[in-house]
Write an enzyme that holds these catalytic residues in place. Structure first.
Site, PDB file in Angstrom:
ATOM      1  N   ARG A 149       0.808  -1.221   0.000  1.00  0.00           N
ATOM      2  CA  ARG A 149       0.000   0.000   0.000  1.00  0.00           C
ATOM      3  C   ARG A 149       0.839   1.267   0.000  1.00  0.00           C
ATOM      4  NH1 ARG A 149      -4.471  -1.403   4.598  1.00  0.00           N
ATOM      5  NH2 ARG A 149      -2.684  -2.426   5.540  1.00  0.00           N
ATOM      6  N   LYS A 184      -0.815 -16.160   9.306  1.00  0.00           N
ATOM      7  CA  LYS A 184      -1.121 -17.050  10.429  1.00  0.00           C
ATOM      8  C   LYS A 184      -1.902 -16.269  11.484  1.00  0.00           C
ATOM      9  CE  LYS A 184       3.073 -19.782   9.632  1.00  0.00           C
ATOM     10  NZ  LYS A 184       4.383 -20.201  10.177  1.00  0.00           N
ATOM     11  N   ALA A 204      10.860 -15.666   8.534  1.00  0.00           N
ATOM     12  CA  ALA A 204      11.071 -14.966   7.266  1.00  0.00           C
ATOM     13  C   ALA A 204      12.545 -14.696   6.983  1.00  0.00           C
ATOM     14  CB  ALA A 204      10.286 -13.660   7.267  1.00  0.00           C
ATOM     15  N   LYS A 257      -0.314 -21.304  17.390  1.00  0.00           N
ATOM     16  CA  LYS A 257       1.006 -21.351  18.033  1.00  0.00           C
ATOM     17  C   LYS A 257       1.524 -19.959  18.375  1.00  0.00           C
ATOM     18  CE  LYS A 257       3.003 -19.852  14.219  1.00  0.00           C
ATOM     19  NZ  LYS A 257       3.869 -18.692  14.042  1.00  0.00           N
ATOM     20  N   SER A 288      11.315 -14.761  16.302  1.00  0.00           N
ATOM     21  CA  SER A 288       9.856 -14.798  16.209  1.00  0.00           C
ATOM     22  C   SER A 288       9.265 -13.519  16.786  1.00  0.00           C
ATOM     23  CB  SER A 288       9.318 -16.016  16.970  1.00  0.00           C
ATOM     24  OG  SER A 288       7.968 -15.838  17.330  1.00  0.00           O
ATOM     25  N   ARG A 289       8.362 -12.879  16.043  1.00  0.00           N
ATOM     26  CA  ARG A 289       7.762 -11.625  16.504  1.00  0.00           C
ATOM     27  C   ARG A 289       6.965 -11.830  17.791  1.00  0.00           C
ATOM     28  NH1 ARG A 289       6.669 -11.176  10.822  1.00  0.00           N
ATOM     29  NH2 ARG A 289       4.467 -11.681  11.118  1.00  0.00           N
ATOM     30  N   ASN A 290       6.221 -12.913  17.866  1.00  0.00           N
ATOM     31  CA  ASN A 290       5.409 -13.162  19.056  1.00  0.00           C
ATOM     32  C   ASN A 290       6.285 -13.494  20.264  1.00  0.00           C
ATOM     33  OD1 ASN A 290       2.485 -13.131  17.984  1.00  0.00           O
ATOM     34  ND2 ASN A 290       3.584 -14.376  16.495  1.00  0.00           N
ATOM     35  N   GLU A 333       0.689 -11.404  15.475  1.00  0.00           N
ATOM     36  CA  GLU A 333      -0.678 -11.907  15.397  1.00  0.00           C
ATOM     37  C   GLU A 333      -1.157 -12.553  16.698  1.00  0.00           C
ATOM     38  OE1 GLU A 333      -2.909 -11.609  13.131  1.00  0.00           O
ATOM     39  OE2 GLU A 333      -1.858 -11.046  11.286  1.00  0.00           O
TER      40      GLU A 333
END
Length: 340
Positions: free
Chosen positions: A35, A108, A140, A191, A254-256, A281
């Site tokens: 965007r 996810k 990623a 997860k 991992s972002r989470n 997420e």
């Protein structure tokens, strides 16, 4: 096999960029839609996604674009890497352009107000499209840096699976197929919640026994919940289940996990998410998962505990005390405990 038409990747985040690179490295012409015109221009001129995948060169075969209507018109195979909160809003106005397309979700997550998975939203928007999902232990940056990686493409459409395998499979990226789209996608979404808890435990310097317990009990919870919704429990023994859970609960990439670690360092939830600068997420999934598990009366003590910490003002020590005092249950569900 190289697709005759260009392939679209919708989303300018880290995972969308990594998948776009893989496709281009395999000889595909890729249109990566985003965007933000400034982001597209930065990728076009610097051949790098400085916001989300700094230091990784974007392949010359990836064309960053901002015209979504034209991108959808030009491409038959479309990978959707949009945040769960934005997917419906972005694609709904282009419903007609999605007819007969091959739509493969990379996201996810779960839509907050409907508890729908991304493939279910795609089916609603484009009932005449052919739908699949990709999920697995897929950080990623590691994909982009050519670490050996495997993933799962899931769909009841065997031809779609074959085309995705042909487009993505390469020297460092292996693509397996599954017909349990629901289970594969649900594993990838669930997860994320447990990765927050794993990051929190790591920041609190909990022992290896504790972390191992968290991961295995998380797998039991995920599977119990998914089977209640109709998924195949065997799916959770594969890449999209235990594979994704292990990497997401073990890696600071991992972002989470990062959100959980920041919480363990004393940051508020808002500060932890802000530090990320990219969608985690698991925070959104936790809210809807707690509500859904209560509604369905599925026993998910880890979900309830993390929800109590993030949204109910409980401390980690209080939650641990409650968890350890809980009634002992069977270790492994879905296997008879007699006759052995």
């Amino acid at each position: 096999m190289t697709e005759q038409q260009p392939i679209a990747v919708l989303g300018g985040g880290s995972f969308g960029t990594a998948i776009a690179n893989l496709l281009a490295e395999n000889g595909q012409a890729v249109r990566q839609w985003m965007r933000d015109p400034e982001q597209a221009e930065a990728i076009r001129t610097r051949r790098e996604n400085p916001r989300y995948l700094k230091g990784v060169k974007v392949h010359p075969g990836v064309d960053p674009v901002t015209d979504l209507e034209r991108t959808l018109a030009d491409c038959q195979l479309i990978f959707v890497a949009l945040p769960s909160s934005a997917l419906r809003k972005v694609l709904q106005p282009h419903q007609a352009a999605l007819t007969d397309k091959l739509l493969v979700s990379l996201t996810k997550g779960i839509e907050a107000h409907t508890f729908k998975l991304m493939s279910e939203i795609l089916e609603e928007i484009a009932p005449q499209a052919r739908i699949g999902v990709i999920s697995g232990p897929n950080l990623a940056r590691e994909i982009a840096e050519h670490e050996l990686t495997a993933t799962v493409v899931a769909s009841e459409d065997d031809e779609l699976c074959a085309r995705v395998q042909a487009a993505l499979h390469g020297r460092t990226f292996r693509v397996y197929a599954s017909r349990d789209r629901f289970g594969v996608e649900l594993g990838g979404a669930l997860k994320n919640v447990y990765a927050i808890m794993a990051g929190l435990a790591a920041a609190m310097d909990m022992g290896e026994n504790t972390r191992s317990m968290l991961i295995t009990r998380a797998l039991a919870e995920m599977t119990r919940f998914a089977v209640k919704l109709g998924a195949n429990p065997m799916t959770f023994l594969g890449l999209a289940g235990v594979g994704d859970l292990i990497v997401t609960c073990s890696s600071p990439k991992s972002r989470n996990y990062q959100v959980g670690h920041a919480l363990g360092e004393g940051l508020s939830l808002e500060e932890a998410v802000s530090r990320m600068g990219e969608t985690a997420e698991g925070v959104n999934t936790l809210k809807v998962l707690k509500e859904k598990s209560d509604e369905m009366q599925v026993y998910m003590p880890l979900v309830a505990g993390l929800h109590a910490i993030l949204f109910e003002g409980r401390t980690l020590a209080q939650v641990i005390q409650l968890l350890m005092r809980g009634e002992p249950k069977t270790d492994v569900d879905f296997i008879p405990t007699t006759g052995f």
